[in-house]
Design an enzyme around this catalytic site. Structure first.
Site, PDB file in Angstrom:
ATOM      1  N   ARG A 137     -10.320 -11.517   1.993  1.00 23.60           N
ATOM      2  CA  ARG A 137     -10.972 -12.459   1.348  1.00 23.60           C
ATOM      3  C   ARG A 137     -10.330 -13.775   1.388  1.00 23.60           C
ATOM      4  O   ARG A 137     -10.889 -14.935   1.539  1.00 23.60           O
ATOM      5  CB  ARG A 137     -11.736 -11.982  -0.017  1.00 23.60           C
ATOM      6  CG  ARG A 137     -10.544 -12.034  -0.972  1.00 23.60           C
ATOM      7  CD  ARG A 137     -10.866 -11.235  -2.187  1.00 23.60           C
ATOM      8  NE  ARG A 137     -10.971  -9.828  -1.877  1.00 23.60           N
ATOM      9  CZ  ARG A 137     -11.293  -8.854  -2.811  1.00 23.60           C
ATOM     10  NH1 ARG A 137     -11.763  -9.250  -3.845  1.00 23.60           N
ATOM     11  NH2 ARG A 137     -11.372  -7.610  -2.675  1.00 23.60           N
ATOM     12  N   LYS A 194       0.799  -1.557   0.026  1.00 25.78           N
ATOM     13  CA  LYS A 194      -0.025  -0.199   0.049  1.00 25.78           C
ATOM     14  C   LYS A 194       0.701   1.246   0.047  1.00 25.78           C
ATOM     15  O   LYS A 194       2.024   1.078   0.385  1.00 25.78           O
ATOM     16  CB  LYS A 194      -0.944  -0.090   1.376  1.00 25.78           C
ATOM     17  CG  LYS A 194      -1.775  -0.960   1.402  1.00 25.78           C
ATOM     18  CD  LYS A 194      -2.606  -0.730   2.627  1.00 25.78           C
ATOM     19  CE  LYS A 194      -3.912  -1.806   2.819  1.00 25.78           C
ATOM     20  NZ  LYS A 194      -4.897  -1.763   1.518  1.00 25.78           N
TER      21      LYS A 194
END
Ligand code: BES
Ligand code: MN
Ligand code: ZN
Length: 495
Positions: free
Chosen positions: A354, A280
């Site tokens: 996920r 990120k």
């Protein structure tokens, strides 16, 4: 702080501080008038002078003459008489506590249940008084030394019993609300802790401690070797890039009958999300310590169930890991095999939530659930779609979704449903695996839920994306404890 009902005549009361509602227009309440008549109509004079405006959230602290049984009166504005909205009510509660919290007052007596709020009953008002007061008094202290926060002395909050209620209903409502507040507070505390303290092992130990405190709560922690045996290749692939071992935490509250199928809540417990190899940007990355807020909310809800000894079966599951770049971390293009047997092509290592949730959701089936609800700070796209006010809700069962939506409205901890249509599913196609872990820039919250839906086909399931609602940024930076209240209401409604 303790919240208890109080009976007795207002003009005969003794208290360090009496909290009275006032209105900007229309008549004042009977109780206020009664008290005022016994005190030289001082409040009427103050209102006439304009020092207290009665506007929602306006407060004025009056010192009563030496020798009075009531030492102080806090006037709190609720807007126009008969037109107080739920928001006005909450604003006024928050303002009243803000005024009181810096004063050396140990106990207050509140007449605020006399305020009529559009379409709300006494139970709702008790809940709001407890929750908003506790929220206003909440302070993060864990890692502060020099700038130690103010010490609060407020210990007892008495609620004057009003016409349509009894001591019993008020005390019961306050007890329920206090346990919800405890759950919210625990969730906030865990979430606000930094990633170097709150690791997966820290969460596992916290669960064990909760289990010790509430012997009825059955806590189990699976380590990486056990997860390996279960075939959780997707979850473990995320934790491979971290020096902290992953944990799969389970907390079981069996308050219902043996035959009752449980509600299973599964919370993402990513204790720090740097993105992995798909790293990120560094600006604001500290906030990714909040990537375990879903897990924190599961802790809060389980604590609430245990404290209130709710007559229902609820299982909390928290898959916990870090997501960091490392020589052994997932790489874009890697293919892993999930516990369900489906292969996954990891096209972006930052879509790790996920990857850990899918194995936890497969694991959840072993509890033969009535419903499964997962809670996750899953997608930045959800913040773009819904902002910071509504939690994203998706799922495979509209009845369950509606139950959650209405619990959210009741709790003032709202969700908004997004479609989980088949049309979105092809976005997860991969040439090399059964599915890819990202679905491109369009509809990111929906395709994330589509990914999860491949692992939840055997039960009724709802997914709460709390990326926008779990914490606040900027000068108010801190966890919100959402959606503990929504989920608590959902569970209470089923009890
Ligand atoms: N934890 C983040 C989601 C997130 C981002 C929550 C910002 C709150 C604020 C999640 O693991 C993530 O990184 N998701 C990616 C998915 C993308 C790579 C498909 C995202 O949202 O950018
Ligand atoms: Mn991520
Ligand atoms: Zn994440």
């Amino acid at each position: 702080m303790q919240f208890v009902s109080k009976t007795g005549q207002i003009d005969k009361l003794s208290s360090p501080c009496l909290i009275l509602p006032v209105f900007s227009k229309g008549k004042q309440t009977e109780l206020t008038d009664l008290f005022d008549s016994a005190h030289n109509k001082q409040i009427a004079a103050v209102l006439k002078q304009g020092d207290a405006t009665g506007k929602a959230g306006n407060t004025l602290l009056l010192q009563m003459p030496v020798g009075s049984k009531v030492k102080r009166v806090l006037l709190v504005g609720f807007g126009e008489q008969g037109k107080t909205t739920a928001d006005d009510f909450n604003k006024a509660i928050t303002a009243s506590i803000n005024t009181l919290k810096s004063l050396p007052i140990k106990a207050v007596c509140s007449a605020l249940l006399t305020v009529d709020v559009d379409a709300k009953d006494t139970d709702w008002k008790v809940r709001q008084i407890v929750l908003k007061s506790r929220e206003t008094l909440y302070q993060y202290t864990e890692t502060l030394t020099t700038s130690a926060p103010d010490a609060h002395v407020l210990e007892t909050y008495q609620l004057l019993v009003v016409a349509d209620s009894t001591t019993k209903t008020i005390n019961k409502g306050a007890e329920t609300a206090n346990s919800i507040a405890n759950g919210i507070e625990s969730a906030k505390k865990l979430a606000d802790l930094p990633g170097n303290i709150c690791t997966p092992s820290y969460l596992a130990n916290t669960a064990k401690e909760l289990g010790k405190k509430h012997p009825a709560l059955k806590v189990t922690v699976l380590d990486e070797a056990k997860m390996e045996k279960l075939g959780m290749g997707s979850l473990l692939s995320v934790s491979r890039g971290s020096r902290q071992p992953a944990k799969l935490i389970t907390m079981e509250h069996n308050g219902g009958s043996k035959s009752q199928q449980p509600i299973v809540i599964v919370g993402k417990g990513l204790t720090f999300d740097a993105g992995g190899i798909s790293i990120k940007p560094s600006s604001g990355m500290d906030e990714m310590k909040y990537d375990m807020c879903g897990g924190a909310s599961v802790f809060g809800v389980m604590q609430m169930c245990a404290e209130l000894n709710l007559p229902i079966n609820v299982v909390g599951v928290v898959p916990s890991s870090e997501n960091l770049p490392d020589g052994d971390a997932n790489k874009p293009g890697d293919i892993v095999t999930s516990m369900a047997g489906l292969t996954i092509e990891i096209l972006n290592t930052d879509a790790e939530g996920r990857l850990i949730l899918c194995d936890a959701l497969t694991y959840a089936a072993k509890f033969k659930p009535d419903v499964v609800i997962d809670i996750a700070t899953l997608t930045g796209a959800c913040v773009v779609a819904l902002g910071k006010h509504a939690t994203g809700l998706l799922g495979n069962n509209d009845e369950l979704a509606n139950e959650l939506l209405s619990a959210g409205i009741k709790a003032g901890d709202k969700a908004w449903q997004l479609p989980l249509w088949d049309e979105y599913k092809p976005q997860l196609k991969s040439n090399f695996a059964d599915l890819a872990n990202i679905g491109g820039p369009a509809g990111g919250t929906i395709t994330a839920a589509c990914f999860l839906s491949r692992f939840t086909e055997d039960y009724k399931w709802a997914h709460l994306d709390i990326a926008g609602t779990a914490w606040k940024s900027g000068s108010e930076k801190g966890a919100t404890g959402r959606p503990v209240h929504m989920l608590s209401q959902f569970i209470l409604d089923r009890c």
